[in-house]
Design an enzyme around this catalytic site. Structure first.
Site, mmCIF file in Angstrom:
data_model
loop_
_atom_site.group_PDB
_atom_site.id
_atom_site.type_symbol
_atom_site.label_atom_id
_atom_site.label_comp_id
_atom_site.label_asym_id
_atom_site.label_seq_id
_atom_site.Cartn_x
_atom_site.Cartn_y
_atom_site.Cartn_z
ATOM 1 N N LYS A 57 8.529 -22.600 -13.522
ATOM 2 C CA LYS A 57 8.925 -22.700 -14.924
ATOM 3 C C LYS A 57 8.453 -24.019 -15.522
ATOM 4 C CE LYS A 57 13.079 -22.329 -17.863
ATOM 5 N NZ LYS A 57 14.546 -22.112 -17.848
ATOM 6 N N SER A 96 16.093 -18.591 -20.576
ATOM 7 C CA SER A 96 14.873 -19.248 -21.016
ATOM 8 C C SER A 96 13.743 -19.202 -19.989
ATOM 9 C CB SER A 96 15.177 -20.705 -21.362
ATOM 10 O OG SER A 96 15.626 -21.424 -20.226
ATOM 11 N N SER A 142 19.901 -18.793 -17.727
ATOM 12 C CA SER A 142 18.460 -18.740 -17.951
ATOM 13 C C SER A 142 17.640 -18.198 -16.789
ATOM 14 C CB SER A 142 17.936 -20.135 -18.325
ATOM 15 O OG SER A 142 18.365 -20.492 -19.609
#
Length: 506
Positions: free
Chosen positions: A100, A175, A199
């Site tokens: 990420k 996210s 997330s």
């Protein structure tokens, strides 16, 4: 690379202005004496400029990689592509891994999904990155995340929305949005996500994969951009429970740097413990977890949990009223905590490694490009400033105290049950906003993601995993399973049983 300038002592006028702002109203003659002291202290601080900071190790060569073309990025899950190889052998040998884009990979751009961070390139590998490379994993790139990681949708990255592989008109969740899309589509085997309010689990649930938020502190957060240090988690995402357990074996344990971690964490070989039976285990199905739940999701979750009885488990519906207060407590922590981190530049607290180049870059961007602060964060900062001006840290501190009440409520239930279960998200992946949507429409869409089930366990630090339970060609549904702190072996055992039910394995 941005470098902080030499520290210039304040002028007498600046000292007087600060005195008035703080309400000290120190007489001018006294201020002159204070200024002499401040000049000496600034001189001492400038000595730090010439001392080399310790850095996180970068053990494997790599090139910076490249920004993928549209043809290589159908779902917009990549923000940057790489091919970083570590050890030739290890537990992750041959595994393609995504990272990420709020987690540092040395020599590779890190934008955190934000125009504000464009051009930043860390010189360090986060601990989890080093551990993946040490075990033979190949890092295939940085995955798209939401703008400064503050959205449960997949609509806010400045690179554009991430598309759900099951229906490209819908959100992949956020996210850690790119992780969910790329794993579900088969482009990578596994990925590291971050989770402050769901997330990891939201995109895993909406993309039909497995994602675990481990016990708070089990995985070192070192080298990742923080939002609020008391709810920060890093964790694995993969297509199977086994691969999540395998990745957690690699990244978990003390690194000696992250003050979130307790001393002497013991990390078992989770994959070797997954063969145990679940007969005799007790499941608490949390009534409050179905609040405002779509009927088909509630039915699917209940049917799946009931099928566990055929494997010898006991299933009871239970009530934990405090569960519905978790979202309010989370707001008390996350909103003002994020304000302090982003605007006041606090970052993590306690001992540890501080990525000063990343912090400096972000703090400079906030001051020089305030209009680039994403609209999903702007209300958070407005509320944080309002609370700070009028109420100090009262609501943040009260939320910290109530964190203990919420934790005790789950611990009480977990004294009687091995795991707690509920839907991960109570509705299907939502439609992405149209390209001509207003800022307020985008914010409303992102704020509308129902995350009260995931959020509560960021506060309490209990491990929570989401497992897909829908396989009829419709949009995915996730089942969230929660266990005692550091009871990841229990979590993986029962998650494997749920996965087997989902796949029709007897």
């Amino acid at each position: 690379m941005y470098s902080a300038p030499a520290l210039k002592p304040p002028t007498l006028d600046e000292v007087e202005e600060i005195s008035k702002k703080l309400g000290l109203n120190i007489p001018l003659e006294d201020l002159k004496g204070h200024k002499e002291f401040l000049d000496k202290m600034c001189g001492q601080l400038n000595i730090l400029k010439d001392i080399t900071e310790p850095r996180l190790p970068v053990r494997y060569p790599r090139t910076p990689g490249y920004r993928p073309t549209e043809a290589e990025n159908a779902l917009n899950g990549w923000c940057w592509k790489t091919d970083i190889k570590g050890s030739p052998t290890g537990k992750l040998s041959g595994k393609k891994v995504g990272i990420k884009d709020n987690i540092g990979v040395a020599g590779v751009p890190m934008s955190v999904g934000s125009k504000m961070m464009e051009g930043h390139m860390p010189e360090y590998d986060a601990t989890v990155v080093s551990r993946i490379l040490d075990e033979g994993g190949v890092i295939k790139g940085k995955t798209t995340c939401e703008d400064l990681c503050f959205s449960g949708s997949s609509a806010t990255s400045y690179n554009g929305p991430v598309l759900n592989p099951h229906d490209q008109t819908r959100s992949s969740g956020g996210s850690s949005s790119g992780n969910g899309a790329l794993i579900a589509s088969g482009e990578i085997d596994m990925a590291i996500g971050s989770d402050q309010g769901g997330s990891i689990r939201i995109p895993a649930a909406w993309c039909g994969i497995v994602g675990i938020k481990p016990t708070f502190g089990l995985v070192p957060y070192t080298g990742a951009l923080t939002l609020e240090s008391s709810i920060d988690h890093l964790g694995p995402m993969a297509r199977t429970v086994y691969d999540c357990a395998l990745l957690l074996e690699v990244i978990a344990g003390n690194d000696g740097l992250d003050s979130r971690q307790p001393m002497n964490i013991k990390v078992p070989e989770y994959t070797k413990l997954m063969t145990e039976e679940v007969s005799g285990m007790r499941v608490g199905l949390v009534k409050e977890g179905f609040e405002k739940c779509d009927p088909d999701i509630e039915r699917t979750v209940r049917d799946t949990v009931q099928q566990l009885k055929t494997k010898g488990t006991t299933v009871d519906e239970i009530s934990i009223p405090m569960h519905l207060k978790g979202c309010s407590i989370w707001i008390g922590l996350a909103f003002q905590g994020n304000y302090k981190t982003l605007i006041q530049g606090g970052g993590s607290s306690g001992k540890g490694f501080y990525p000063t180049t990343t912090q400096d870059f972000l703090e400079k961007a906030v001051k020089s490009h305030p209009r680039d602060i994403p609209p999903t964060i702007a209300p958070t900062l407005l509320l944080g400033e309002y609370l700070s001006q009028n109420y100090g840290s009262h609501f943040y501190s009260k939320a910290k105290n109530l964190e203990r009440v919420l934790t005790d409520a789950y611990n009480t239930a977990l004294e009687q049950y091995d795991v707690l279960m509920m839907p991960t998200i109570c509705f299907r992946p939502t439609k992405l906003p149209p390209k001509d949507a207003s800022i307020l429409d985008v914010v409303s869409h992102c704020r509308g993601i129902g995350v009260y089930n995931p959020r509560a366990f960021n506060i309490t630090g209990h491990p929570a995993i989401t497992v897909p339970i829908q396989d009829d060609g419709s949009l995915p549904i996730g089942l969230q399973i929660v266990a005692k702190h550091y009871a990841e072996p229990t979590l993986f055992r029962i998650a494997q049983a749920v996965e087997n039910i989902h796949k029709g394995v007897v």
